[in-house]
Motif scaffolding. Structure first.
Motif, PDB file in Angstrom:
ATOM      1  N   GLU A 270       0.830  -1.644   0.118  1.00 44.75           N
ATOM      2  CA  GLU A 270      -0.122   0.406   0.082  1.00 44.75           C
ATOM      3  C   GLU A 270       1.032   1.180   0.119  1.00 44.75           C
ATOM      4  OE1 GLU A 270      -3.494   2.019   2.668  1.00 44.75           O
ATOM      5  OE2 GLU A 270      -3.537   0.258   3.005  1.00 44.75           O
ATOM      6  N   ASP A 271       1.942   1.551   0.697  1.00 40.37           N
ATOM      7  CA  ASP A 271       2.756   2.670   0.833  1.00 40.37           C
ATOM      8  C   ASP A 271       3.466   2.640  -0.336  1.00 40.37           C
ATOM      9  OD1 ASP A 271       2.124   2.394   3.469  1.00 40.37           O
ATOM     10  OD2 ASP A 271       4.249   1.481   4.377  1.00 40.37           O
ATOM     11  N   LEU A 272       3.802   1.710  -1.074  1.00 41.46           N
ATOM     12  CA  LEU A 272       4.545   1.674  -2.361  1.00 41.46           C
ATOM     13  C   LEU A 272       3.398   1.865  -3.487  1.00 41.46           C
ATOM     14  CD1 LEU A 272       6.839  -2.123  -2.653  1.00 41.46           C
ATOM     15  CD2 LEU A 272       7.578   0.768  -2.617  1.00 41.46           C
ATOM     16  N   ALA A 273       2.627   1.393  -3.213  1.00 45.13           N
ATOM     17  CA  ALA A 273       1.741   2.256  -4.411  1.00 45.13           C
ATOM     18  C   ALA A 273       1.061   3.662  -4.318  1.00 45.13           C
ATOM     19  CB  ALA A 273       0.160   1.316  -4.187  1.00 45.13           C
ATOM     20  N   ASP A 274       1.351   4.222  -3.072  1.00 47.29           N
ATOM     21  CA  ASP A 274       1.076   5.207  -3.253  1.00 47.29           C
ATOM     22  C   ASP A 274       2.338   6.064  -3.257  1.00 47.29           C
ATOM     23  OD1 ASP A 274      -1.532   5.508  -1.402  1.00 47.29           O
ATOM     24  OD2 ASP A 274      -0.691   5.332   0.455  1.00 47.29           O
ATOM     25  N   LEU A 275       3.451   5.578  -3.225  1.00 45.72           N
ATOM     26  CA  LEU A 275       4.603   6.006  -3.554  1.00 45.72           C
ATOM     27  C   LEU A 275       4.279   6.735  -5.497  1.00 45.72           C
ATOM     28  CD1 LEU A 275       7.516   7.330  -3.377  1.00 45.72           C
ATOM     29  CD2 LEU A 275       9.084   5.462  -3.113  1.00 45.72           C
ATOM     30  N   CYS A 276       4.338   5.094  -5.782  1.00 45.26           N
ATOM     31  CA  CYS A 276       3.594   5.258  -7.649  1.00 45.26           C
ATOM     32  C   CYS A 276       2.699   6.332  -7.717  1.00 45.26           C
ATOM     33  CB  CYS A 276       3.303   4.408  -7.777  1.00 45.26           C
ATOM     34  SG  CYS A 276       4.795   2.663  -7.975  1.00 45.26           S
ATOM     35  N   LEU A 277       2.058   6.848  -6.996  1.00 45.54           N
ATOM     36  CA  LEU A 277       0.918   7.535  -6.947  1.00 45.54           C
ATOM     37  C   LEU A 277       1.048   9.191  -7.153  1.00 45.54           C
ATOM     38  CD1 LEU A 277      -2.934   6.094  -5.457  1.00 45.54           C
ATOM     39  CD2 LEU A 277      -2.273   6.789  -8.133  1.00 45.54           C
ATOM     40  N   HIS A 278       2.364   9.266  -5.717  1.00 44.68           N
ATOM     41  CA  HIS A 278       2.745  10.622  -5.745  1.00 44.68           C
ATOM     42  C   HIS A 278       3.826  10.809  -6.913  1.00 44.68           C
ATOM     43  CE1 HIS A 278       4.634  13.980  -4.150  1.00 44.68           C
ATOM     44  NE2 HIS A 278       6.321  12.731  -4.214  1.00 44.68           N
ATOM     45  N   LEU A 279       4.436   9.814  -7.064  1.00 42.15           N
ATOM     46  CA  LEU A 279       5.626  10.171  -8.821  1.00 42.15           C
ATOM     47  C   LEU A 279       4.665  10.083  -9.686  1.00 42.15           C
ATOM     48  CD1 LEU A 279       7.733   7.319  -7.957  1.00 42.15           C
ATOM     49  CD2 LEU A 279       8.370   9.992  -8.494  1.00 42.15           C
ATOM     50  N   LYS A 280       3.389   9.387 -10.299  1.00 44.22           N
ATOM     51  CA  LYS A 280       2.631  10.309 -11.237  1.00 44.22           C
ATOM     52  C   LYS A 280       2.518  11.749 -11.566  1.00 44.22           C
ATOM     53  CE  LYS A 280      -1.549   8.759 -13.218  1.00 44.22           C
ATOM     54  NZ  LYS A 280      -2.706   7.279 -13.078  1.00 44.22           N
ATOM     55  N   VAL A 282       3.689  14.103  -9.767  1.00 48.66           N
ATOM     56  CA  VAL A 282       4.981  14.698 -10.186  1.00 48.66           C
ATOM     57  C   VAL A 282       5.043  14.858 -11.431  1.00 48.66           C
ATOM     58  CG1 VAL A 282       7.001  14.688  -9.314  1.00 48.66           C
ATOM     59  CG2 VAL A 282       5.704  14.851  -7.433  1.00 48.66           C
ATOM     60  N   ILE A 283       5.579  14.284 -11.778  1.00 50.19           N
ATOM     61  CA  ILE A 283       5.846  13.797 -13.019  1.00 50.19           C
ATOM     62  C   ILE A 283       4.546  14.297 -14.620  1.00 50.19           C
ATOM     63  CG2 ILE A 283       5.873  12.152 -15.310  1.00 50.19           C
ATOM     64  CD1 ILE A 283       7.498  10.184 -13.146  1.00 50.19           C
ATOM     65  N   ASN A 284       3.459  14.077 -13.565  1.00 52.80           N
ATOM     66  CA  ASN A 284       1.834  15.133 -14.935  1.00 52.80           C
ATOM     67  C   ASN A 284       1.823  16.291 -14.464  1.00 52.80           C
ATOM     68  OD1 ASN A 284       1.448  12.517 -16.277  1.00 52.80           O
ATOM     69  ND2 ASN A 284      -0.237  11.796 -14.477  1.00 52.80           N
ATOM     70  N   HIS A 285       2.498  16.833 -13.564  1.00 51.97           N
ATOM     71  CA  HIS A 285       2.154  17.730 -13.334  1.00 51.97           C
ATOM     72  C   HIS A 285       3.879  18.564 -14.245  1.00 51.97           C
ATOM     73  CE1 HIS A 285       1.901  21.620 -11.248  1.00 51.97           C
ATOM     74  NE2 HIS A 285       3.071  22.019 -10.782  1.00 51.97           N
ATOM     75  N   ALA A 286       5.147  17.916 -14.558  1.00 52.17           N
ATOM     76  CA  ALA A 286       5.800  18.368 -15.252  1.00 52.17           C
ATOM     77  C   ALA A 286       5.603  18.525 -16.400  1.00 52.17           C
ATOM     78  CB  ALA A 286       7.683  17.736 -14.729  1.00 52.17           C
ATOM     79  N   GLY A 287       4.619  18.261 -16.677  1.00 50.25           N
ATOM     80  CA  GLY A 287       4.406  17.867 -18.411  1.00 50.25           C
ATOM     81  C   GLY A 287       5.029  17.186 -18.899  1.00 50.25           C
ATOM     82  N   LEU A 288       5.636  15.138 -18.361  1.00 57.52           N
ATOM     83  CA  LEU A 288       6.187  14.727 -18.966  1.00 57.52           C
ATOM     84  C   LEU A 288       5.304  13.854 -19.306  1.00 57.52           C
ATOM     85  CD1 LEU A 288       9.411  14.142 -17.516  1.00 57.52           C
ATOM     86  CD2 LEU A 288       9.597  15.152 -19.443  1.00 57.52           C
ATOM     87  N   ARG A 289       5.113  12.981 -20.087  1.00 58.13           N
ATOM     88  CA  ARG A 289       3.544  12.187 -21.087  1.00 58.13           C
ATOM     89  C   ARG A 289       4.562  10.712 -20.097  1.00 58.13           C
ATOM     90  NH1 ARG A 289       5.399  14.987 -25.344  1.00 58.13           N
ATOM     91  NH2 ARG A 289       6.682  13.480 -26.428  1.00 58.13           N
ATOM     92  N   LEU A 290       3.283  10.612 -19.167  1.00 63.76           N
ATOM     93  CA  LEU A 290       3.968   9.085 -18.575  1.00 63.76           C
ATOM     94  C   LEU A 290       3.212   8.166 -19.711  1.00 63.76           C
ATOM     95  CD1 LEU A 290       5.227   8.096 -15.562  1.00 63.76           C
ATOM     96  CD2 LEU A 290       2.465   8.743 -14.871  1.00 63.76           C
ATOM     97  N   CYS A 291       3.659   7.116 -19.125  1.00 62.43           N
ATOM     98  CA  CYS A 291       2.679   5.646 -19.406  1.00 62.43           C
ATOM     99  C   CYS A 291       1.274   5.854 -19.417  1.00 62.43           C
ATOM    100  CB  CYS A 291       4.023   4.546 -19.491  1.00 62.43           C
ATOM    101  SG  CYS A 291       4.189   3.045 -20.475  1.00 62.43           S
ATOM    102  N   GLN A 292       0.996   4.889 -20.605  1.00 61.64           N
ATOM    103  CA  GLN A 292      -0.535   4.732 -20.214  1.00 61.64           C
ATOM    104  C   GLN A 292      -0.790   3.738 -19.481  1.00 61.64           C
ATOM    105  OE1 GLN A 292       1.038   2.974 -21.662  1.00 61.64           O
ATOM    106  NE2 GLN A 292       0.319   1.014 -21.730  1.00 61.64           N
ATOM    107  N   GLY A 293      -2.675   3.746 -19.240  1.00 65.09           N
ATOM    108  CA  GLY A 293      -2.791   3.015 -18.343  1.00 65.09           C
ATOM    109  C   GLY A 293      -3.299   3.960 -16.833  1.00 65.09           C
ATOM    110  N   SER A 294      -2.628   3.497 -15.790  1.00 64.07           N
ATOM    111  CA  SER A 294      -2.464   4.140 -14.341  1.00 64.07           C
ATOM    112  C   SER A 294      -1.149   4.613 -14.599  1.00 64.07           C
ATOM    113  CB  SER A 294      -2.478   3.031 -13.463  1.00 64.07           C
ATOM    114  OG  SER A 294      -1.216   2.026 -13.008  1.00 64.07           O
ATOM    115  N   GLY A 295      -0.466   4.595 -14.969  1.00 64.97           N
ATOM    116  CA  GLY A 295       0.799   5.270 -15.097  1.00 64.97           C
ATOM    117  C   GLY A 295       2.377   4.371 -14.649  1.00 64.97           C
ATOM    118  N   PHE A 296       1.781   3.069 -14.132  1.00 68.80           N
ATOM    119  CA  PHE A 296       2.511   3.271 -13.114  1.00 68.80           C
ATOM    120  C   PHE A 296       2.147   1.167 -13.297  1.00 68.80           C
ATOM    121  CE2 PHE A 296      -0.280   4.280  -9.770  1.00 68.80           C
ATOM    122  CZ  PHE A 296      -0.369   2.572  -8.739  1.00 68.80           C
TER     123      PHE A 296
END
Length: 361
Positions: A270-280, A282-296
């Motif tokens: 659960e903690d790792l999933a939350d960290l992945c959501l945080h990174l998702k 951050v990356i989206n906010h920076a304008g970088l194109r994240l991989c499709q689907g959930s992003g991780f």
């Protein structure tokens, strides 16, 4: 199965296009995303251009139309729009950009693209006494642009086109920029045509240097978006590597970054999933194109991680952030490169600045 046929099959299975009748390609999902990025890149190219004309339908392009376009209603409307809407740019030399749809060309022996096709057109209105100089410069600039967006720059060459006996070489010139795939033929990615106006007082512009009214010579560049997109996808897939991967230009890749997480301890998932959501975020906010689907992607073991990374490689994702339980303790993760298949350790606080610098440079 030939090398090119294997590339077609890999790109189709990855969701870039579907193949009909063995030769006709239709862009789908990831392929359409890549086409949009290529189109946007073209729009930013030569930013001083006047953008004119709405997207409209037209008949398919032919060699005859390569030289008769100055007499077309669309060209006349675009020229009038230049004078009325962009008066500050109505000088010689200047350039116009416009887009329209048409029936796709069947002139490429390697494949055809399902209609309709999108034509990205740039008209250079240049001084008649410097027309050939401009023509050669534009050829060189265009070829360099294709080399930069490609993974294999040596594919591209400039091919002169035969004019026919009824056309005077002093008034007409034409070349194609083609991408070569060895024994599997070539694909025309851009057409350049030079046409000198007949005397027509309705097509006069002031010379930017002297202010004197001149009748410009027109150099037209035409890129068929869908055909060029498929050519670049094929270029990225056709390489000498043993493993399948799509070596797209990292700035134009449909997805620039992915996130993968190995969760071997269920109590930390659960903690790792939350960290992945945080990174998702951050990356989206920076304008970088994240991989499709959930992003991780959450994986249970190393074999599943390897499988996920191979799928990312075939989507052309240049970089993937790989997290595990240690990331929760020390903030360190691996940044894995598609091109080298190597990974380097970076700290979570360096995301996304580190990635932005990579894509900037």
């Amino acid at each position: 199965m030939s090398r090119i046929q294997r590339c077609f099959k890999s790109l189709a299975s990855a969701g870039f296009f579907r193949i009909q009748d063995g030769k006709t390609l239709e862009l789908i999902s990831h392929g359409r995303e890549y086409a949009k990025l290529l189109q946007h890149h073209w729009l930013r190219l030569r930013p001083l251009a006047a953008h004119v004309g709405a997207i409209s339908n037209s008949s398919s392009t032919t060699n005859a139309q390569r030289f008769s376009f100055p007499k077309s209603q669309q060209f006349r409307a675009n020229f009038q729009e230049l004078l009325e809407v962009h008066p500050r740019k109505a000088k010689c030399p200047t350039l116009l950009k416009h887009q329209n749809t048409c029936s796709s060309s069947d002139s490429n022996p390697l494949f055809t693209v399902r209609s309709p096709a999108t034509l990205l057109t740039t008209d250079f209105l240049v001084e008649p006494h410097r027309a050939l100089e401009h023509f050669y410069n534009i050829q060189r600039e265009s070829k360099i642009w294709w080399m930069r967006v490609s993974s294999n720059p040596i594919r591209y060459r400039i091919v002169p086109c035969e004019l026919g006996d009824d056309l005077n070489p002093k008034n007409y010139q034409a070349i194609d920029i083609r991408s070569s795939y060895g024994d599997a033929e070539e694909v025309t990615v851009e057409q350049l045509s030079l046409v000198k106006f007949d005397d027509d007082k309705n097509f006069l512009l002031p010379d930017a240097r002297t202010g004197e009214s001149v009748q410009p010579t027109v150099i037209r560049s035409v890129i068929e978006l869908e055909t060029s997109t498929c050519a670049l996808l094929l270029d990225g897939c056709d390489h000498s590597r043993d493993a399948q991967s799509l070596l797209l230009n990292r700035v134009l890749s449909p997805y620039q970054c992915g996130i993968a997480c190995v969760e071997s301890e269920s109590e930390l998932s659960e903690d790792l999933a939350d960290l992945c959501l945080h990174l998702k975020h951050v990356i989206n906010h920076a304008g970088l194109r994240l991989c499709q689907g959930s992003g991780f992607a959450l994986t249970k073991d190393a074999s599943k991680l390897t499988e996920h990374l191979l799928e990312s490689d075939m989507l052309g994702v240049p970089y993937t952030l790989v997290l595990n339980e240690q990331t929760l303790k020390n903030g360190l993760m691996q940044l894995r490169s598609r091109d080298t298949r190597l990974a380097e350790a970076i700290h979570i606080s360096d995301v996304p600045d580190y990635l932005l610098n990579i894509f900037k440079n």
